[in-house]
Design an enzyme around this catalytic site. Structure first.
Site, PDB file in Angstrom:
ATOM      1  N   GLY A  17       0.819  -1.208   0.000  1.00  0.00           N
ATOM      2  CA  GLY A  17       0.000   0.000   0.000  1.00  0.00           C
ATOM      3  C   GLY A  17       0.849   1.251   0.000  1.00  0.00           C
ATOM      4  N   ALA A  18       2.002   1.199  -0.652  1.00  0.00           N
ATOM      5  CA  ALA A  18       2.989   2.279  -0.584  1.00  0.00           C
ATOM      6  C   ALA A  18       2.532   3.557  -1.273  1.00  0.00           C
ATOM      7  CB  ALA A  18       4.312   1.818  -1.198  1.00  0.00           C
ATOM      8  N   GLY A  20      -0.607   4.663  -0.980  1.00  0.00           N
ATOM      9  CA  GLY A  20      -1.812   5.091  -0.278  1.00  0.00           C
ATOM     10  C   GLY A  20      -1.594   6.313   0.596  1.00  0.00           C
ATOM     11  N   ALA A  23       0.569   5.849   3.896  1.00  0.00           N
ATOM     12  CA  ALA A  23       1.992   5.714   3.571  1.00  0.00           C
ATOM     13  C   ALA A  23       2.608   7.070   3.253  1.00  0.00           C
ATOM     14  CB  ALA A  23       2.174   4.754   2.402  1.00  0.00           C
ATOM     15  N   ARG A  24       1.913   7.876   2.458  1.00  0.00           N
ATOM     16  CA  ARG A  24       2.466   9.170   2.053  1.00  0.00           C
ATOM     17  C   ARG A  24       2.458  10.186   3.191  1.00  0.00           C
ATOM     18  NH1 ARG A  24      -0.573  11.626  -1.150  1.00  0.00           N
ATOM     19  NH2 ARG A  24      -2.370  10.219  -1.188  1.00  0.00           N
ATOM     20  N   HIS A 178      -0.825   3.581  16.996  1.00  0.00           N
ATOM     21  CA  HIS A 178       0.130   4.688  17.044  1.00  0.00           C
ATOM     22  C   HIS A 178       0.061   5.457  18.365  1.00  0.00           C
ATOM     23  CE1 HIS A 178      -3.437   6.939  15.598  1.00  0.00           C
ATOM     24  NE2 HIS A 178      -2.881   7.974  16.188  1.00  0.00           N
ATOM     25  N   LYS A 182       3.416   7.382  21.318  1.00  0.00           N
ATOM     26  CA  LYS A 182       3.546   8.766  21.760  1.00  0.00           C
ATOM     27  C   LYS A 182       4.454   8.856  22.985  1.00  0.00           C
ATOM     28  CE  LYS A 182      -0.862  10.406  19.906  1.00  0.00           C
ATOM     29  NZ  LYS A 182      -0.261  11.422  19.031  1.00  0.00           N
ATOM     30  N   HIS A 240      -7.654   2.657  20.984  1.00  0.00           N
ATOM     31  CA  HIS A 240      -6.840   3.739  21.536  1.00  0.00           C
ATOM     32  C   HIS A 240      -7.128   3.991  23.022  1.00  0.00           C
ATOM     33  CE1 HIS A 240      -5.419   4.375  17.606  1.00  0.00           C
ATOM     34  NE2 HIS A 240      -6.331   5.207  17.171  1.00  0.00           N
ATOM     35  N   LYS A 330     -15.807  13.313  17.472  1.00  0.00           N
ATOM     36  CA  LYS A 330     -15.431  14.129  16.323  1.00  0.00           C
ATOM     37  C   LYS A 330     -16.117  15.489  16.409  1.00  0.00           C
ATOM     38  CE  LYS A 330     -13.259  10.845  13.915  1.00  0.00           C
ATOM     39  NZ  LYS A 330     -11.830  10.920  13.545  1.00  0.00           N
TER      40      LYS A 330
END
Length: 486
Positions: A17-18, A20, A23-24, A178, A182, A240, A330
């Site tokens: 998925g480089a 996607g 990734a970017r 992720h 932190k 999370h 949200k």
């Protein structure tokens, strides 16, 4: 003084998925930042794969553009980018077919660590894992990294775990969250277990309650179709917020090793009481025309929550009688993530009531994850100056950027976690039984409202702190939420 950076072993990191968005935006800029500080040895390589037909030069140009767009402003030079993209290779691979696998295998070296990062949808995890094993590309020392969501419920998580374990051993599987990368999350463990000041007080005898907040100011526009199938409970609480709860409530591990830490986290999840419907507040933002959740989700009848708050109890000796209040949503007032530990009021007030507003209040320890990582302890002190004994509140503040400027730019969570994969350190990654235990707790909660068609989320205004029911959840216990964005 900045600590000396030790380069990791030579590796071949294959990024599925480089091309996607993740990734970017995150993965490739994070790898570039680790390269910048000298953490790569000279022969490390990154191999991008996706369905897209692209030559190596095209991939290098795409990555260079991503670094300039999403990297740290003012901290990149054209020479550094050119040196980094020289490490990049690319080959197109069909995840569900035979095309490209032989070419990928031919690119890999036998004497380098092989890590496979699956920045793709979870439906592709079993296919890619199976082909990595059947083609012989995956070796006994290889690592496989998986992005969330890891399952949609307990049954799907169990099926996914079974598919992975059919091809990889548990010590090879890195389920990434992720939030665990932190700096402040790791500092929570250091704060508790490397200081004798807090751990003796870290229990229900001294702590009144804990608030864990992950507030986001953005809406779901652009990812509404995915989010509407997930909601705040699946998207944030089950992973999370659960991780933050576990690290706050866990017992001290016998040693700081991956399995010792994760054993204690699993014990916390297994000790969680079921959550009654009256201890949950669900909300959905409703703005003016064009700015409501249902319009962003493309579902005019959606009953998916964009906000959730709940009262959670850990049924063990340490935490009996001390509730944990979780909330996330949200389109709230501000982007803010924190753990706030509210200590009990002093047992006896020797000062007159007129020495301060309402007398002495308990201390509050706030561990801030974003936007400004740091730790604050609210204390009560004498108001400076003449006029007798007047009390006021004051913060002992350690904002990492201010207190430790010599540490340089804070690492992005992905930077730390990807390097931990290369090092073979699973401490900050979820184990399979941990994921399944979290879903086993979450599934009955979700079923509690999906089984009742009239149980719809309460509307709340964009830019607010959430629905009224969330405030009532605390007011019933004579407590109040900390203000979002205050």
């Amino acid at each position: 003084m900045v600590s000396r950076v030790i380069p990791v072993q030579s590796f071949d990191l294959v990024l599925f998925g480089a091309t996607g968005d993740l990734a970017r935006r995150k993965i490739l800029p994070s790898l570039f930042h680790r390269f910048q500080i000298g953490q790569f040895s000279d022969d490390c390589r990154i191999i991008g794969t996706s369905r897209s037909e692209m030559d190596r030069h095209g991939f290098q140009e795409m990555v260079a553009d991503a670094i300039r767009t999403y990297g740290q402003p003012g901290e990149t030079s054209d020479d550094e980018i050119a040196a980094f993209v020289d490490l990049l290779h690319y080959t197109a691979v069909n995840a569900r077919g035979d095309n490209g696998w032989q070419a990928l295998g031919d690119l890999l070296r036998d004497d380098a660590i092989r890590a496979f990062y699956l920045s793709v949808g979870p439906s592709l995890f079993p296919d890619i894992a199976g082909r990595l094993r059947s083609t012989g590309i995956a070796t006994p020392d290889s690592r496989i990294v998986l992005e969330k969501p890891f399952g949609h419920d307990l049954a799907s998580a169990q099926a996914l775990n079974a598919a992975l374990r059919a091809n990889f051993e548990e010590h090879q599987i890195y389920r990434i969250d992720h939030y665990l990368g932190k700096e402040t999350v790791q500092n929570l463990m250091a704060l508790r277990f490397a200081n004798s000041l807090f751990e003796p007080l870290w229990n229900s005898s001294h702590i009144d309650h804990v608030q864990i907040t992950v507030a986001e100011s953005i809406d779901v526009k652009g990812r509404g179709e995915y989010y509407d199938k997930s909601g705040a409970m699946r998207d944030m609480v089950q992973n999370h917020l659960m991780q933050l709860l576990c690290l706050t409530a866990m017992e001290p591990p016998a040693r700081f090793t991956p399995n010792a830490v994760r054993d204690e986290k699993v014990k916390v999840i297994e000790a969680l009481n079921p959550v009654a419907p009256d201890q949950i507040a669900r909300g959905q933002y409703r703005g003016p025309e064009g700015d409501s959740y249902r319009e962003h989700a493309g579902n005019p009848a959606s009953t998916t929550e964009s906000f959730i708050a709940m009262k959670v109890e850990v049924a063990n000796w340490r935490w009996a009688g001390t509730p944990f209040y979780l909330r996330t949503g949200k389109c709230l007032r501000a982007r803010e993530s924190e753990i706030a530990v509210f200590f009990r009021d002093p047992p006896h007030n020797i000062f007159a009531e007129d020495t301060g507003t309402g007398g002495i209040k308990g201390n509050v320890l706030v561990i801030r994850l974003q936007p400004d990582e740091g730790i604050t302890l609210r204390t009560t002190i004498k108001d400076p100056g003449p006029g007798g004994m007047r009390l006021t509140g004051a913060n002992l503040d350690m904002t990492f950027a201010d207190s430790l400027p010599e540490a340089g730019r804070p690492q992005d969570a992905y930077e730390r976690l990807i390097m931990d994969v290369i090092r073979g350190n699973q401490t900050l990654f979820m184990r399979g039984d941990e994921v399944e235990a979290a879903w086993a707790w979450a599934d009955p909660i979700i079923a509690g409202w999906t089984d009742h068609s009239n149980d719809t989320p309460q509307p709340y205004d964009p830019g607010s702190s959430g629905p009224e029911d969330a405030l009532l959840l605390m007011h019933r216990d004579n407590r109040r939420w900390r203000g979002i964005g205050s």
